[in-house]
Design a protein around this motif. Structure first.
Motif, short mmCIF file in Angstrom:
data_model
loop_
_atom_site.label_atom_id
_atom_site.label_comp_id
_atom_site.label_asym_id
_atom_site.label_seq_id
_atom_site.Cartn_x
_atom_site.Cartn_y
_atom_site.Cartn_z
N GLY A 153 1.02 -0.87 -0.03
CA GLY A 153 -0.04 0.23 -0.35
C GLY A 153 0.61 1.71 0.06
N GLY A 154 0.54 2.59 0.88
CA GLY A 154 1.09 3.56 0.91
C GLY A 154 0.56 4.33 -0.40
N ASP A 155 -0.16 4.46 -0.76
CA ASP A 155 -1.06 5.05 -1.44
C ASP A 155 -1.46 6.01 -1.20
OD1 ASP A 155 -1.69 6.83 -4.13
OD2 ASP A 155 -4.24 5.69 -3.59
N ILE A 156 -1.37 7.74 -0.86
CA ILE A 156 -1.90 8.82 0.08
C ILE A 156 -2.62 9.66 -1.24
CG2 ILE A 156 -0.58 10.58 1.47
CD1 ILE A 156 1.92 8.76 1.56
N GLN A 157 -3.35 10.29 -0.38
CA GLN A 157 -3.77 11.38 -1.12
C GLN A 157 -4.06 12.62 -0.55
OE1 GLN A 157 -8.06 10.53 -2.68
NE2 GLN A 157 -8.24 12.43 -3.77
N PHE A 158 -3.63 13.47 -0.97
CA PHE A 158 -3.54 14.81 0.05
C PHE A 158 -4.81 15.49 0.02
CE2 PHE A 158 -0.24 14.99 2.54
CZ PHE A 158 1.08 13.94 1.77
N ILE A 159 -5.86 16.06 0.72
CA ILE A 159 -7.17 15.98 0.24
C ILE A 159 -7.41 18.09 1.08
CG2 ILE A 159 -8.13 14.19 -0.10
CD1 ILE A 159 -9.75 14.10 1.80
N ASN A 160 -8.25 18.28 1.17
CA ASN A 160 -8.84 19.38 1.93
C ASN A 160 -10.27 19.25 2.83
OD1 ASN A 160 -7.85 21.44 -0.02
ND2 ASN A 160 -7.09 21.72 1.65
N ASP A 161 -10.44 19.18 3.84
CA ASP A 161 -11.69 19.23 4.61
C ASP A 161 -13.02 19.75 3.95
OD1 ASP A 161 -13.42 17.18 6.31
OD2 ASP A 161 -12.77 19.18 7.66
N LYS A 162 -12.70 21.31 3.60
CA LYS A 162 -13.66 22.14 3.33
C LYS A 162 -12.94 22.77 2.13
CE LYS A 162 -16.20 22.18 7.76
NZ LYS A 162 -16.96 23.36 9.12
N PRO A 163 -13.30 22.28 1.03
CA PRO A 163 -13.12 23.00 -0.29
C PRO A 163 -13.41 23.82 -1.24
CG PRO A 163 -12.95 20.78 -1.47
CD PRO A 163 -13.45 21.11 1.14
N GLU A 164 -14.53 24.42 -0.22
CA GLU A 164 -15.71 25.24 -1.11
C GLU A 164 -14.77 26.97 -1.31
OE1 GLU A 164 -16.37 23.31 1.29
OE2 GLU A 164 -17.70 21.75 0.76
N ALA A 165 -14.14 26.92 -0.08
CA ALA A 165 -13.17 28.44 -0.72
C ALA A 165 -12.57 28.43 -1.61
CB ALA A 165 -12.73 29.04 1.33
N ALA A 166 -11.77 27.83 -0.99
CA ALA A 166 -11.19 27.75 -2.85
C ALA A 166 -11.49 27.34 -3.91
CB ALA A 166 -10.51 26.20 -2.81
N ILE A 167 -12.92 26.96 -4.46
CA ILE A 167 -12.88 26.37 -5.70
C ILE A 167 -14.12 27.06 -5.88
CG2 ILE A 167 -15.68 24.78 -6.36
CD1 ILE A 167 -14.66 22.79 -4.22
N GLU A 168 -14.53 28.53 -4.47
CA GLU A 168 -15.03 29.69 -4.87
C GLU A 168 -14.22 30.59 -5.36
OE1 GLU A 168 -18.67 32.25 -4.55
OE2 GLU A 168 -18.36 30.08 -4.54
N GLU A 169 -13.17 30.55 -5.03
CA GLU A 169 -11.67 31.19 -5.55
C GLU A 169 -11.82 31.29 -7.22
OE1 GLU A 169 -10.67 34.57 -4.82
OE2 GLU A 169 -12.01 34.27 -2.95
N ALA A 170 -11.86 29.82 -7.42
CA ALA A 170 -11.51 29.40 -9.15
C ALA A 170 -13.11 29.30 -9.37
CB ALA A 170 -11.32 27.87 -8.83
N ARG A 171 -13.67 29.63 -9.72
CA ARG A 171 -15.03 29.62 -10.12
C ARG A 171 -15.25 31.42 -10.56
NH1 ARG A 171 -18.51 27.56 -6.43
NH2 ARG A 171 -18.71 25.57 -7.86
N LYS A 172 -14.29 32.23 -9.34
CA LYS A 172 -15.29 33.37 -9.58
C LYS A 172 -13.25 34.34 -10.50
CE LYS A 172 -16.00 35.48 -5.09
NZ LYS A 172 -15.24 35.91 -4.29
N ASP A 173 -12.33 33.29 -10.36
CA ASP A 173 -11.61 33.74 -11.88
C ASP A 173 -11.94 32.71 -13.07
OD1 ASP A 173 -10.26 34.62 -9.93
OD2 ASP A 173 -8.34 32.95 -9.43
#
Length: 245
Positions: A153-173
């Motif tokens: 194993g050892g497969d690692i995925q880095f994520i964010n618990d609440k990515p809404e703020a980052a997605i909102e900024e990407a949407r505005k851009d």
């Protein structure tokens, strides 16, 4: 002869009705199509991850399925007990795979004849997915798990618990880029940009894309060095503008 003439008039009138009803539709189709400009804008926003998802597996082999399963169960129990003792909640531990498979030896052909495979034992695999909410413990968790029996194993995925703020900024851009493109196109074409007719987001839920950086994640005494980098969220939108006459 009068009844026959009456029927003829009636039939002629009925045939004329569909033509009269179709006249507005034909007129509508003949109406010139509104001139538009349709552009696509892309936006992205990067943020440091605050969670990691790791898949860890115990693989054991033995002569019998019972022996392989017993050895696997012991190792996985030790791993799960250590993870829970280290502060990982039950809700962040999930069995993600389990299998028992016979293992065969395939002898070389003799005199051109294929030999029957020989059963030599059994293999068990038990995989657990760990959701780690404290990234500072990631290296330590991996190191301790391997010591207790994790060997695949050892497969690692880095994520964010609440990515809404980052997605909102990407949407505005993305929208801002689409507007800029439309203005450039209209100026180059010598036309005047009108109102927005339609906005479509091409990806309802953008997926995080890892973007690693050179800075190592600070860990006090982790035996396994890891780096979290950044998670980049991409959003694409298509905006349609009217062209003013």
């Amino acid at each position: 002869m009068a009844p026959i003439l009456s029927k003829t008039v009636l039939i002629t009138a009925l045939l004329a009705l569909p033509l009269a009803a179709a006249a507005p539709a034909l007129a509508q189709e003949a109406k010139p199509r509104e001139a538009v400009i349709s552009v696509t804008g892309d936006g992205e926003s990067s943020v440091a991850p605050d969670m990691a998802i790791v898949t860890l597996s115990v693989v054991k082999q033995a002569k019998t399925a019972r022996e392989a399963l017993d050895e696997n169960n012991k190792a996985m129990k030790d791993v799960l007990d250590a993870l829970k003792s280290g502060g990982i909640a039950e809700r962040d531990l999930q069995t993600s795979g389990f299998s028992i498979q016979p293992q065969y030896n395939y002898p070389q052909p003799v005199d051109g004849q294929q030999q029957q495979p020989q059963l030599i034992g059994y293999q068990t695999i038990n995989a657990v997915t760990v959701r780690l909410r404290d990234l500072a413990k990631l290296g330590q968790v991996i190191d301790q798990s391997v010591t207790l029996g994790i060997n695949q194993g050892g497969d690692i995925q880095f994520i964010n618990d609440k990515p809404e703020a980052a997605i909102e900024e990407a949407r505005k851009d993305a929208v801002a880029e689409a507007v800029k493109k439309a203005k450039t196109l209209s100026e180059a074409a010598g036309v005047k940009l009108g109102r927005i007719l339609e906005i479509n987001e091409n990806a309802p839920r953008p997926l995080p894309q890892p973007a690693y950086r050179a800075t190592m994640m600070k860990e006090a005494d982790a035996a396994v060095p890891v780096q979290a980098g950044e998670t980049t969220y991409n959003v694409s939108v298509t905006v349609t503008f009217a062209i003013e006459p």
